[in-house]
Structures are given as structure tokens and as C-alpha cells.
Design a protein around this motif. Structure first.
Motif, mmCIF file in Angstrom:
data_model
loop_
_atom_site.group_PDB
_atom_site.id
_atom_site.type_symbol
_atom_site.label_atom_id
_atom_site.label_comp_id
_atom_site.label_asym_id
_atom_site.label_seq_id
_atom_site.Cartn_x
_atom_site.Cartn_y
_atom_site.Cartn_z
ATOM 1 N N ARG A 63 -20.733 2.659 22.785
ATOM 2 C CA ARG A 63 -20.519 3.166 23.811
ATOM 3 C C ARG A 63 -20.046 2.812 25.295
ATOM 4 N NH1 ARG A 63 -25.364 3.161 28.040
ATOM 5 N NH2 ARG A 63 -25.002 5.134 29.227
ATOM 6 N N ARG A 64 -20.537 0.993 24.545
ATOM 7 C CA ARG A 64 -19.707 -0.157 26.105
ATOM 8 C C ARG A 64 -18.120 -0.155 25.600
ATOM 9 N NH1 ARG A 64 -23.177 -5.957 24.572
ATOM 10 N NH2 ARG A 64 -25.336 -4.514 25.768
ATOM 11 N N GLN A 86 -17.412 3.264 27.929
ATOM 12 C CA GLN A 86 -17.367 2.720 29.450
ATOM 13 C C GLN A 86 -16.225 1.972 30.517
ATOM 14 O OE1 GLN A 86 -21.649 1.069 28.391
ATOM 15 N NE2 GLN A 86 -23.030 2.733 29.969
ATOM 16 N N LEU A 108 -21.964 9.502 27.912
ATOM 17 C CA LEU A 108 -21.979 8.244 29.343
ATOM 18 C C LEU A 108 -23.063 8.079 30.482
ATOM 19 C CD1 LEU A 108 -18.144 7.295 29.454
ATOM 20 C CD2 LEU A 108 -19.524 6.418 28.456
ATOM 21 N N MET A 116 -21.636 0.362 35.972
ATOM 22 C CA MET A 116 -21.299 1.225 35.134
ATOM 23 C C MET A 116 -20.782 -0.195 33.904
ATOM 24 S SD MET A 116 -19.062 4.149 34.535
ATOM 25 C CE MET A 116 -19.697 4.199 32.574
ATOM 26 N N ASP A 146 -23.680 -2.082 33.688
ATOM 27 C CA ASP A 146 -24.490 -1.209 31.474
ATOM 28 C C ASP A 146 -23.539 -1.995 30.931
ATOM 29 O OD1 ASP A 146 -26.380 0.039 30.866
ATOM 30 O OD2 ASP A 146 -24.508 2.147 30.800
ATOM 31 N N ALA A 147 -22.651 -2.307 30.920
ATOM 32 C CA ALA A 147 -21.270 -2.239 29.655
ATOM 33 C C ALA A 147 -21.532 -3.465 29.332
ATOM 34 C CB ALA A 147 -20.363 -1.990 30.046
#
Length: 265
Positions: A105-106, A109, A158, A252, A255-256
């Protein structure tokens, strides 16, 4: 059967203020506002992440309805365009949720942050015409469904609301008026928000009272956001939207960003 998810002691004032901010953003930018709601619920109001996402998805429906009505009264909603986007988005969202367990996921992102940077630069170069009309034929229709599909997948992966993608894509690639792009985006968001909420309520991932507090607060001021969107010149509207996307990127990136593991972890 009780479908309301357990929530922390509700900060009603915080929920309503969140709704007011989201309502302005929703009307002004044609976005649902989940990108704002989720971090507030998680980091400030101490909601569980899954419940925050489900609550956000339901909360954006009411201001989106009010926003669509406001844009429609000005003739700035293309129903066919929004329907084609919604078809793709509804199909894409569960695909994105499924892929969430299969991909990093990162990495996605950071790729998406790169995409948003390109969009921001483009918004300073392309000024939309408010007299522009998107002529929909077979090929344009297919492309709109594909844009909706991409939007749905990105949303599932995302947690990004559709408007962040749809509005600039309609303006930059399809030559749509920024106002029509925003009004049609909100109509698409209604469809995807309702479809996603059905599953969330069944899984008890929604705080219904909290969603209602945010949604009502947002709905009250959404027409003001729509008025502001029309009052700004197309160039000023692009710059304002670009500034909003910078906030999305910042959220984002936080978060990443890799987090250091504590000692002994």
C-alpha cells in the motif's frame, strides 16, 4: 438488529465542526470529503480506522445530495457522464479492497502522490472553459467507465474519495467545465457512497449517529461551497483546487512515511 458500530464517547461539537469544514470543501471542490473526515475521526476523535472509514462514507452522502442539487439548479450536472463514472467506480471499489491484501500500500501511495503532483502542475497550465460541453459517444463512454473503474480501485486501495481524481481528470482530459466536473463528481459519489455503506452497515463498521452529525453539519454549508465555486474565476478555481490537492498529498505522505519501530519491537 443493531447496526450501529461501537464508538468512543462522541464529541458532538467536534463532529459538527468537521461537518461544516467538509461541507464547504464538498461544494467548492466537488469531493466527498472522506480525505478530511477519516484523519479527524482517527487522530482527533479516537475512532477505530475501519469505523472511521465506514462512518465517513455514509457522512458524505447527504452533503453530496445537497451539492448535486445546488449544481443542478445552475445546469452544471451531466447525469449520463456521472452514471458512466459510477458504473466503473462501483465495480472498481471492491477490486481495490481485494488488492489491498495483495500489494504494498505504501508504494501505491507514493505513486499516487506522484500522480497528484502532475495533476497540480497541469491545473496551472490548463484553464477550463465554463461553456465547454463533453460530447459522449461510444469511445468517450468507455473511457469514462474506465476512469470510474480506476477511481473505484484507487478508493478501495488508498481510501481516496472519487472527486480528487474525477474532477481534475474531467477538466484536463475531457475538457469539461470545472463546474460540471464538480457537480457530476458529486452525483457519482452519491452512488458509490450508498453502495459502499450497505456493506459497512451490515458489518457494523458505521457509527450512524456520528455520520448523521457530520452529514447534517456538512449539508447546511455545502450550498455556500457551491456558490464559492461559481464565484471564483476558472483560473482561481484551478489554483484553489491545486492547493486542496497539496493538503491531500500532505495527508497521504504522513500516512505513507515509514514509522520507526519502537525498541524491542
Amino acid at each position: 438488529m443493531n447496526t450501529t458500530a461501537p464508538a468512543p464517547h462522541r464529541n458532538w461539537l467536534g463532529l459538527i465542526i468537521t461537518g461544516l469544514v467538509v461541507g464547504i470543501a464538498s461544494g467548492l471542490f466537488g469531493v466527498g470529503g472522506g480525505i478530511l473526515i477519516v484523519p479527524v475521526l482517527v487522530y482527533l476523535l479516537r475512532y477505530d480506522a475501519k469505523i472511521a472509514s465506514g462512518t465517513s462514507l455514509l457522512a458524505i452522502v447527504l452533503p453530496s445530495v445537497v451539492g448535486v442539487t445546488s449544481y443542478a439548479l445552475q445546469g452544471n450536472v451531466d447525469v449520463l457522464l456521472a452514471a458512466l463514472l459510477a458504473v466503473g467506480s462501483i465495480v472498481g471499489a471492491p477490486i481495490g479492497s481485494w488488492l489491498l491484501t495483495k500489494v504494498n500500500r505504501r508504494v501505491l501511495q507514493w505513486i499516487f502522490i506522484g500522480f497528484l503532483i502532475i495533476v497540480i502542475v497541469s491545473l496551472f497550465l490548463v484553464i477550463p472553459s465554463r461553456d465547454a460541453i463533453v460530447h459522449i459517444n461510444v469511445w468517450t463512454g468507455v473511457l469514462l467507465v474506465l476512469v470510474g473503474l480506476f477511481t473505484g480501485v484507487a478508493s478501495g486501495l488508498l481510501g481516496i474519495g472519487g472527486g480528487v481524481i474525477v474532477v481534475p481528470v474531467l477538466v484536463l482530459l475531457f475538457g469539461a467545465s470545472d463546474l460540471v466536473a464538480k457537480g457530476s463528481s458529486l452525483l457519482m459519489i452519491i452512488a458509490t457512497g450508498i453502495s459502499g455503506t450497505v456493506a459497512n452497515v451490515r458489518n457494523k463498521n458505521v457509527d450512524l449517529p456520528g455520520a448523521l452529525a457530520i452529514g447534517l453539519g456538512a449539508a447546511v454549508v455545502t450550498p455556500l461551497g457551491v456558490w464559492l465555486a461559481g464565484a471564483l474565476s476558472p483560473q482561481a478555481a484551478n489554483i484553489t483546487f491545486a492547493c486542496f490537492l497539496v493538503l491531500v498529498i500532505a495527508r497521504m505522505a504522513v500516512d505513507a512515511w515509514p514509522r520507526k519501530k519502537g525498541r524491542g519491537a
